[in-house]
Write a protein that holds these residues in place. Structure first.
Motif, PDB file in Angstrom:
ATOM      1  N   SER A 223       0.813  -1.224   0.000  1.00 21.82           N
ATOM      2  CA  SER A 223       0.000   0.000   0.000  1.00 21.82           C
ATOM      3  C   SER A 223       0.842   1.268   0.000  1.00 21.82           C
ATOM      4  O   SER A 223       0.596   2.212   0.757  1.00 21.82           O
ATOM      5  N   SER A 254      -2.138   6.321  -7.306  1.00 20.84           N
ATOM      6  CA  SER A 254      -2.419   7.032  -6.059  1.00 20.84           C
ATOM      7  C   SER A 254      -3.316   8.221  -6.351  1.00 20.84           C
ATOM      8  O   SER A 254      -3.462   8.650  -7.506  1.00 20.84           O
ATOM      9  N   SER A 275      -5.793   3.112  -6.348  1.00 20.63           N
ATOM     10  CA  SER A 275      -5.293   4.126  -5.406  1.00 20.63           C
ATOM     11  C   SER A 275      -4.746   3.476  -4.142  1.00 20.63           C
ATOM     12  O   SER A 275      -4.871   4.042  -3.065  1.00 20.63           O
ATOM     13  N   GLN A 276      -4.163   2.280  -4.282  1.00 16.89           N
ATOM     14  CA  GLN A 276      -3.597   1.556  -3.139  1.00 16.89           C
ATOM     15  C   GLN A 276      -4.629   1.357  -2.024  1.00 16.89           C
ATOM     16  O   GLN A 276      -4.322   1.449  -0.848  1.00 16.89           O
ATOM     17  N   GLN A 277      -5.858   1.099  -2.436  1.00 11.67           N
ATOM     18  CA  GLN A 277      -6.973   0.820  -1.527  1.00 11.67           C
ATOM     19  C   GLN A 277      -7.312   2.001  -0.618  1.00 11.67           C
ATOM     20  O   GLN A 277      -7.899   1.832   0.454  1.00 11.67           O
ATOM     21  N   VAL A 278      -6.986   3.219  -1.072  1.00 11.71           N
ATOM     22  CA  VAL A 278      -7.433   4.429  -0.384  1.00 11.71           C
ATOM     23  C   VAL A 278      -8.620   4.985  -1.174  1.00 11.71           C
ATOM     24  O   VAL A 278      -8.508   5.225  -2.379  1.00 11.71           O
ATOM     25  N   ARG A 279      -9.735   5.156  -0.505  1.00  6.46           N
ATOM     26  CA  ARG A 279     -10.936   5.643  -1.199  1.00  6.46           C
ATOM     27  C   ARG A 279     -10.709   7.066  -1.688  1.00  6.46           C
ATOM     28  O   ARG A 279     -10.314   7.956  -0.926  1.00  6.46           O
ATOM     29  N   ALA A 322     -11.665  -0.471  -2.257  1.00  6.29           N
ATOM     30  CA  ALA A 322     -11.737   0.932  -2.665  1.00  6.29           C
ATOM     31  C   ALA A 322     -11.619   1.091  -4.171  1.00  6.29           C
ATOM     32  O   ALA A 322     -12.210   2.013  -4.752  1.00  6.29           O
ATOM     33  N   ASN A 326     -14.153   3.214  -6.178  1.00  7.74           N
ATOM     34  CA  ASN A 326     -13.738   4.357  -6.998  1.00  7.74           C
ATOM     35  C   ASN A 326     -14.366   4.281  -8.383  1.00  7.74           C
ATOM     36  O   ASN A 326     -14.879   5.273  -8.903  1.00  7.74           O
TER      37      ASN A 326
END
Length: 461
Positions: A223, A254, A275-279, A322, A326
């Motif tokens: 991540s 990202s 996005s590296q599992q960032v919402r 995410a 997304n």
């Protein structure tokens, strides 16, 4: 007078790739590799050298894939058979590219945009196909990727140089990085970077791709994602590429990198929902939707995702969570999205190592992956009509070739696929191919690939 090589398709239901409704009982005339007449219920069926009875069948434009790597980048990643692949096929990489283009064509993808492979093999394959020396999907090629190093570096095999001779590794790395576009760019003065990129765009490439974030797959698993270039260097790269009249493709992973390439005006953004599992914040989703460029996401089918989750596979993080969220919000917001599979050709030995869960609806399969993309996009929120346009017309628009590809219209190149079932009822019916026609020629798909390389067992006599 009937022209030699002409084709008439009569009585078919045509989904022409535009926003119009399907045309029932359509007749299509192809001459000299182009669509010349398209009529609904003509008084008399069209005549031609070859006449195809289209009754009970459906026609649509040949599929276009906005993001492939005809050589097997996945096998090179993290030592997934990469050294074996390179050692076995060194000297035959052009043949591998040709075979991969044939696999794409076999399943109805008539045009591919290869967004990163060694220059000489991919350009050689492109030219052989364009000259008619080899049958295969039409290739638009980027050559090397700006800011990506070769297979024996952190971008692919982190410890690869501990398993191979230096001379071999150096030779393959230089092939992937030519003309000097590897990781050394990240350490250079802006003028030196500009000089390398300028040399690149003056070669015989069709498009250009830049790594805005790194390609270290282990960083994805952990991540993290690193911005490779400063904003001013990226701005200079964009200016050189687009100033040369080339479409610019970006690799991002990202939130900040995606925001940056939108500001700079990228043309095609591959797997931009990652996005590296960032919402992603709603403000960025809205920015994506307002952007005139095109996103080329890589969704996975529910079946593939659930299969990976069931066996605890690390790549379940790629299409789920995410990243799925997304993409769902991008669809809901009305963003420009087109078909992109990131597909490549793995050797038959590598494929034998996969579990059934990894193989079912595997999105990186050339040709077949296009059908999985269509299915996944409908599962994620597209209508079937949106998905079909996303796999035809919209790819052509994204790359600026919609004047000749992407729809079935008079004057355009005659790329068309005939189906035995309605793809608007179920987009998976795109897999029910009856015929593939490229450049106005009926393709003998059963004969492809006609020069098997990676698709045959590696045996010693």
């Amino acid at each position: 007078m009937v022209k030699d090589g002409s084709i008439a398709i009569n009585g078919i239901t045509l989904i022409d790739g535009t926003d119009g409704a399907p045309i029932e009982n359509a007749s299509i005339l192809i001459e000299d590799g182009k669509f010349v007449r398209i009529e609904k219920s003509p008084a008399e069926p069209f005549e031609a050298a070859t006449v195809i009875d289209g009754r009970g069948k459906y026609a649509m434009p040949g599929l276009l894939d906005a993001n492939v790597h005809l050589l097997d980048g996945l096998s090179l990643t993290n030592n997934f058979g990469g050294i074996e692949y390179l050692a076995r096929y060194e000297g035959r990489l052009k043949e591998l590219c040709e075979e991969a283009a044939q696999l794409s064509l076999k399943y109805g993808t008539t045009t591919v945009f290869d967004t990163g492979d060694p220059y000489r093999p991919i350009i050689g394959a492109r030219d052989a196909i364009n000259k008619g020396e080899v049958v295969g999907s039409r290739i638009y090629a980027a050559g090397a990727i700006i800011g990506q190093s070769g297979p024996f570096t952190r971008d692919f095999m982190v410890d690869g140089r501990t398993r191979a001779t230096k001379r071999f590794a150096d030779r393959l790395d230089s092939l992937w990085e030519w003309p000097g576009l590897g990781g050394e760019l990240l350490l250079m003065d802006i003028e030196d970077v500009a000089d390398r990129v300028q040399r690149h765009v003056e070669t015989d490439i069709d498009i250009a791709k830049v790594f805005v974030t790194d390609h270290l797959v282990s960083s994805f698993q952990n991540s993290t994602a690193y911005l490779q270039f400063s904003h001013r260097v990226l701005e200079r790269i964009f200016s050189i590429v687009q100033g040369a009249g080339l479409k610019l493709v970006t690799h991002t992973s990202s939130i900040e990198s995606l925001d940056t390439v939108i500001d700079l005006g990228a043309d095609v953004m591959v797997h931009h929902n990652v996005s590296q599992q960032v919402r992603m914040p709603d403000s960025l989703i809205e920015k994506v939707a307002a952007f005139k460029g095109w996103g080329a996401p890589q969704p996975v089918t529910n079946r593939f995702q659930h299969g990976l989750e069931a066996i605890g596979h690390g790549w379940a993080r790629y299409g789920g969570g995410a990243h799925r969220d997304n993409l769902e919000r991008m669809i809901q917001a009305g963003a420009n999205l087109c078909l992109a599979t990131d597909a490549c050709e793995s050797s038959i030995d590598r494929m034998a190592d996969f579990t059934p869960e990894e193989l079912t609806d595997r999105p990186w399969d050339l040709g077949r992956g296009s059908v999985y993309w269509l299915t996944a996009m409908v599962e994620t929120g597209f209508t079937p009509a949106q998905a079909l346009r996303g796999g035809t017309r919209d790819v052509a628009i994204a790359y600026g070739v919609d004047d000749k590809l992407g729809t079935v219209e008079s004057g355009k190149i005659a790329d068309i696929i005939l189906l035995d079932a309605d793809p608007l009822a179920d987009v998976a019916n795109v897999a029910k191919l009856n015929k593939v026609i490229k450049d106005g020629v009926v393709i003998d798909t059963a004969a492809l690939p006609d020069n098997p390389v990676a698709t045959v067992d590696g045996k010693f006599d």
